[in-house]
Write an enzyme that holds these catalytic residues in place. Structure first.
Site, PDB file in Angstrom:
ATOM      1  N   TRP A 154       0.637  -1.269  -0.126  1.00 15.98           N
ATOM      2  CA  TRP A 154       0.002  -0.118   0.118  1.00 15.98           C
ATOM      3  C   TRP A 154       0.757   1.197   0.012  1.00 15.98           C
ATOM      4  O   TRP A 154       0.396   2.373  -0.085  1.00 15.98           O
ATOM      5  CB  TRP A 154      -0.808  -0.125   1.417  1.00 15.98           C
ATOM      6  CG  TRP A 154      -0.089  -0.225   2.712  1.00 15.98           C
ATOM      7  CD1 TRP A 154       0.025  -1.499   3.164  1.00 15.98           C
ATOM      8  CD2 TRP A 154       0.543   0.660   3.270  1.00 15.98           C
ATOM      9  NE1 TRP A 154       0.802  -1.435   4.309  1.00 15.98           N
ATOM     10  CE2 TRP A 154       1.252  -0.123   4.408  1.00 15.98           C
ATOM     11  CE3 TRP A 154       0.956   2.204   3.080  1.00 15.98           C
ATOM     12  CZ2 TRP A 154       1.884   0.395   5.210  1.00 15.98           C
ATOM     13  CZ3 TRP A 154       1.684   2.633   4.214  1.00 15.98           C
ATOM     14  CH2 TRP A 154       2.247   1.889   4.986  1.00 15.98           C
ATOM     15  N   ASN A 155       1.920   1.078   0.327  1.00 18.52           N
ATOM     16  CA  ASN A 155       2.951   2.590   0.337  1.00 18.52           C
ATOM     17  C   ASN A 155       3.070   3.051  -0.702  1.00 18.52           C
ATOM     18  O   ASN A 155       3.352   4.580  -0.823  1.00 18.52           O
ATOM     19  CB  ASN A 155       4.101   2.336   1.475  1.00 18.52           C
ATOM     20  CG  ASN A 155       5.257   1.363   0.677  1.00 18.52           C
ATOM     21  OD1 ASN A 155       4.932   0.623  -0.161  1.00 18.52           O
ATOM     22  ND2 ASN A 155       6.458   1.356   0.952  1.00 18.52           N
ATOM     23  N   LYS A 178      -2.425  -9.247  -6.706  1.00 20.89           N
ATOM     24  CA  LYS A 178      -3.281  -8.964  -5.573  1.00 20.89           C
ATOM     25  C   LYS A 178      -2.747  -7.792  -4.857  1.00 20.89           C
ATOM     26  O   LYS A 178      -1.588  -7.794  -4.486  1.00 20.89           O
ATOM     27  CB  LYS A 178      -3.189 -10.164  -4.440  1.00 20.89           C
ATOM     28  CG  LYS A 178      -4.127  -9.910  -3.540  1.00 20.89           C
ATOM     29  CD  LYS A 178      -3.728 -10.834  -2.411  1.00 20.89           C
ATOM     30  CE  LYS A 178      -2.914 -10.120  -1.341  1.00 20.89           C
ATOM     31  NZ  LYS A 178      -3.157  -8.933  -0.711  1.00 20.89           N
ATOM     32  N   PRO A 179      -3.391  -6.601  -4.914  1.00 23.44           N
ATOM     33  CA  PRO A 179      -2.729  -5.448  -4.385  1.00 23.44           C
ATOM     34  C   PRO A 179      -3.252  -5.449  -2.822  1.00 23.44           C
ATOM     35  O   PRO A 179      -3.934  -6.377  -2.335  1.00 23.44           O
ATOM     36  CB  PRO A 179      -3.911  -4.428  -4.996  1.00 23.44           C
ATOM     37  CG  PRO A 179      -5.301  -5.082  -5.582  1.00 23.44           C
ATOM     38  CD  PRO A 179      -4.703  -6.484  -5.495  1.00 23.44           C
ATOM     39  N   ALA A 180      -2.587  -4.633  -2.183  1.00 25.00           N
ATOM     40  CA  ALA A 180      -2.790  -4.373  -0.739  1.00 25.00           C
ATOM     41  C   ALA A 180      -4.149  -4.272  -0.353  1.00 25.00           C
ATOM     42  O   ALA A 180      -4.863  -3.593  -1.341  1.00 25.00           O
ATOM     43  CB  ALA A 180      -1.757  -3.369  -0.025  1.00 25.00           C
ATOM     44  N   GLU A 254      11.024  -7.873  -2.482  1.00 23.46           N
ATOM     45  CA  GLU A 254      11.564  -6.975  -2.057  1.00 23.46           C
ATOM     46  C   GLU A 254      10.988  -6.256  -0.580  1.00 23.46           C
ATOM     47  O   GLU A 254       9.775  -6.126  -0.551  1.00 23.46           O
ATOM     48  CB  GLU A 254      11.061  -5.618  -3.038  1.00 23.46           C
ATOM     49  CG  GLU A 254      11.984  -4.447  -2.916  1.00 23.46           C
ATOM     50  CD  GLU A 254      11.622  -3.310  -2.099  1.00 23.46           C
ATOM     51  OE1 GLU A 254      11.818  -3.348  -0.909  1.00 23.46           O
ATOM     52  OE2 GLU A 254      10.590  -2.621  -2.396  1.00 23.46           O
ATOM     53  N   LEU A 255      11.706  -6.775   0.573  1.00 26.67           N
ATOM     54  CA  LEU A 255      11.413  -6.750   1.811  1.00 26.67           C
ATOM     55  C   LEU A 255      11.587  -5.743   2.602  1.00 26.67           C
ATOM     56  O   LEU A 255      11.842  -4.473   2.155  1.00 26.67           O
ATOM     57  CB  LEU A 255      11.900  -8.195   2.387  1.00 26.67           C
ATOM     58  CG  LEU A 255      11.703  -9.483   1.466  1.00 26.67           C
ATOM     59  CD1 LEU A 255      12.259 -10.662   2.082  1.00 26.67           C
ATOM     60  CD2 LEU A 255       9.908  -9.579   1.241  1.00 26.67           C
ATOM     61  N   CYS A 288      10.098   1.543   2.404  1.00 29.06           N
ATOM     62  CA  CYS A 288      11.355   0.596   2.696  1.00 29.06           C
ATOM     63  C   CYS A 288      12.633   1.284   2.713  1.00 29.06           C
ATOM     64  O   CYS A 288      13.657   0.778   3.441  1.00 29.06           O
ATOM     65  CB  CYS A 288      11.329  -0.561   1.710  1.00 29.06           C
ATOM     66  SG  CYS A 288       9.767  -1.272   1.457  1.00 29.06           S
ATOM     67  N   GLU A 462      14.332  -4.648  -9.247  1.00 30.08           N
ATOM     68  CA  GLU A 462      13.537  -4.197  -9.768  1.00 30.08           C
ATOM     69  C   GLU A 462      14.233  -2.895 -10.445  1.00 30.08           C
ATOM     70  O   GLU A 462      14.784  -2.167  -9.940  1.00 30.08           O
ATOM     71  CB  GLU A 462      12.389  -3.849  -9.086  1.00 30.08           C
ATOM     72  CG  GLU A 462      11.375  -4.920  -8.371  1.00 30.08           C
ATOM     73  CD  GLU A 462      10.106  -4.673  -7.729  1.00 30.08           C
ATOM     74  OE1 GLU A 462      10.055  -3.812  -7.245  1.00 30.08           O
ATOM     75  OE2 GLU A 462       9.502  -5.562  -7.703  1.00 30.08           O
TER      76      GLU A 462
HETATM   77  C1  SIN Z   1       9.757   0.995  -1.194  1.00 34.43           C
HETATM   78  O1  SIN Z   1       9.290   1.338  -0.412  1.00 34.43           O
HETATM   79  O2  SIN Z   1       9.911  -0.217  -1.227  1.00 34.43           O
HETATM   80  C2  SIN Z   1       9.802   2.102  -2.502  1.00 34.43           C
HETATM   81  C3  SIN Z   1      10.473   2.856  -2.298  1.00 34.43           C
HETATM   82  C4  SIN Z   1      10.798   3.745  -3.616  1.00 34.43           C
HETATM   83  O3  SIN Z   1      10.777   3.053  -4.615  1.00 34.43           O
HETATM   84  O4  SIN Z   1      11.550   4.837  -3.458  1.00 34.43           O
END
Ligand code: SIN
Length: 482
Positions: A154-155, A178-180, A254-255, A288, A462
């Site tokens: 969702w972020n 499947k989206p958040a 991507e954790l 992240c 990615e």
């Molecule tokens: C993420 O939080 O995984 C994405 C951050 C970004 O693409 O800058």
């Protein structure tokens, strides 16, 4: 203002060639006010099975479209995303509370991946290899891996979808997404625009689901689904990775992250503090790669903390739909509880809040700087995903590196220094997938850069040519010529 039935909202799932309003639904709420935005179709395991059958049919046609032809459709998708920029930005802000100025930027970011891979599609090919046998000719071909199951967070409700879907579709794969649960409407909107761009039916299916485990099970068991791509927590990533092993699916994960930000005494302190603010407080810290812990060389700790405090105090916390807002609400109560626990723990171990420090009301947490944080505090070990910058000190470069690398995570790390030799040493020795030297936002607006981590932050990359390779399989072809 009622947000229910706002013209930008979407509620029907898209799979098996059509839009579905299902008898089972779940509510999506705006975290700014907790108002309902609508009840979204809630897909279950049977819907997942229908989606796999539809994806199998769609894959046969899509892989046969020329790479150039696929690129043309991606180009049109990019144009539509930009044409719908304001509506998409509003929808993301409504769903998950990111300030509108940032969600506008996210539409550009999301479209940037689509454009980059639209161009990259036409560069797919293979290689002619020198054969060891005079009567043989050898070559490689790049082929799409097949049906991809994507689970997105969702972020970044749009950016994390196009960063996966654009290379997958460009490569000739088809995707079940499947989206958040917090941001399914943005995903549905993107699918609508993909179809409008000329994307063939079922090449990108979007199935919101509230029971992720039940919905996911048939996808993970099915041999026809050849790839898993997931962005989210390390705990869920680990679970999915185990499930993917049963049918030997390819996986990109991507954790979580726990980014250190090192500030050396020779750094431009004003610039370093501004970049901590940019990295830490964008999306209310729910990124992240957000800075999670700040280490400052002892002799400049006081002036640096003063600058950081001043810049943080200038941030406006408030309604994410307003252009003047810098920091919006958190996505849900559980986030607020976790951040509150981390701050309490740090304060109990001797830290002090130089600005902020608590909840304002609703899901709003004040932008906070904590000084004198004990290195063993929870916040220095656990991912925060919130607007709190804990600051602590170090003496030497060796000590800074040891502190920065002492983490189970390895996604992003940042360092500020004017010493060229040190800059290279840090770039070499920081055990992270992404390193920003005098750069607190190394991946911002960069669809061509490899994004991903090491250790418990995941596997795969990615973005850029690395992002495309995740969806391609190399075939070796040897031909006897008599
Ligand atoms: C993420 O939080 O995984 C994405 C951050 C970004 O693409 O800058």
């Amino acid at each position: 203002m009622t947000l229910l039935h706002d013209p930008v909202t979407r509620t029907q799932a898209y799979f098996a060639g059509t839009w579905h309003a299902l008898p089972r639904t779940f509510e999506v709420r705006h975290p700014g006010t907790l108002e309902s935005l609508g009840a979204v179709a809630d897909c279950g395991p049977d819907d997942a099975r229908h989606a796999i059958d539809a994806a199998e049919r769609a894959f046969t046609g899509w892989r046969a479209v020329t790479p150039h032809g696929r690129g043309e459709i991606l180009h049109r998708w990019n144009g539509l995303l930009l044409a719908h920029r304001e509506a998409l930005a509003r929808l993301m802000t409504l769903e998950m509370g990111k300030p509108i100025t940032e969600t506008r930027g996210e539409v550009d970011y999301a479209a940037g991946f689509v454009r980059w891979y639209a161009e990259e599609a036409g560069r797919l090919g293979g290689e002619r290899l020198p054969s060891r046998a005079a009567h043989k000719r050898a070559m490689t071909a790049q082929e799409p891996v097949g049906i991809v199951y994507a689970v997105t967070p969702w972020n970044f409700p749009a950016g994390m979808i196009t960063r996966k879907a654009a290379p997958a579709l460009a490569a000739g794969c088809v995707m079940i997404l499947k989206p958040a649960e917090q941001s399914p409407m943005t995903a549905l909107y993107l699918a609508e625009l993909w179809l409008e761009a000329g994307g063939p039916p079922d090449t990108l299916q979007v199935l919101p689901a509230s029971d992720a485990a039940a919905f996911t099970a048939p996808l993970m068991e099915d041999l026809r689904v050849r790839k898993l791509t997931f962005t989210g927590s390390t705990a869920v990533g680990r679970l999915l990775y185990g499930q993917a092993a049963r049918t030997i699916k390819r996986a990109s994960l991507e954790l979580g992250g726990h980014a250190p930000f090192l500030v050396f005494a020779d750094a431009d302190l004003e610039r370093a503090a501004a970049e901590v603010v940019a990295s830490k407080f964008r999306n209310a810290g729910q990124t992240c790669v957000s800075t999670n812990r700040v280490y400052v060389q002892r002799e400049v700790a006081q002036p640096f903390t003063e600058i950081l405090t001043r810049l943080t105090a200038a941030l406006t916390l408030g309604d994410p739909l307003l252009d003047s807002t810098h920091v919006g609400p958190l996505v849900e109560q559980a986030s607020l509880d976790k951040i509150g626990r981390q701050v309490e723990d740090a304060l109990a171990r001797g830290a002090r809040a130089t600005v902020g420090g608590g909840v304002r009301d609703g899901l709003y947490f004040q932008p906070t700087v904590l000084a004198d944080v004990a290195p063993d505090s929870l916040i220095m070990r656990e991912e925060t995903f919130g607007p709190v910058a804990p600051v602590t000190t170090f003496g030497t470069e060796e000590e800074a590196l040891a502190l920065a690398n002492a983490s189970e995570y390895g996604l992003a790390a940042y360092a500020y220094t004017r010493d060229l030799g040190r800059a290279w040493r840090l770039a070499d020795r920081l055990e992270y997938g992404i390193v920003g030297i005098n750069d607190g936002l190394p991946t911002a607006g960069a669809p061509d850069a490899p994004f991903g981590g090491v250790k418990n932050s995941g596997i795969g990359r990615e973005g850029g040519r690395w992002g495309m390779e995740e969806y391609l399989s190399t075939k070796f072809i040897s031909m006897g010529i008599g």
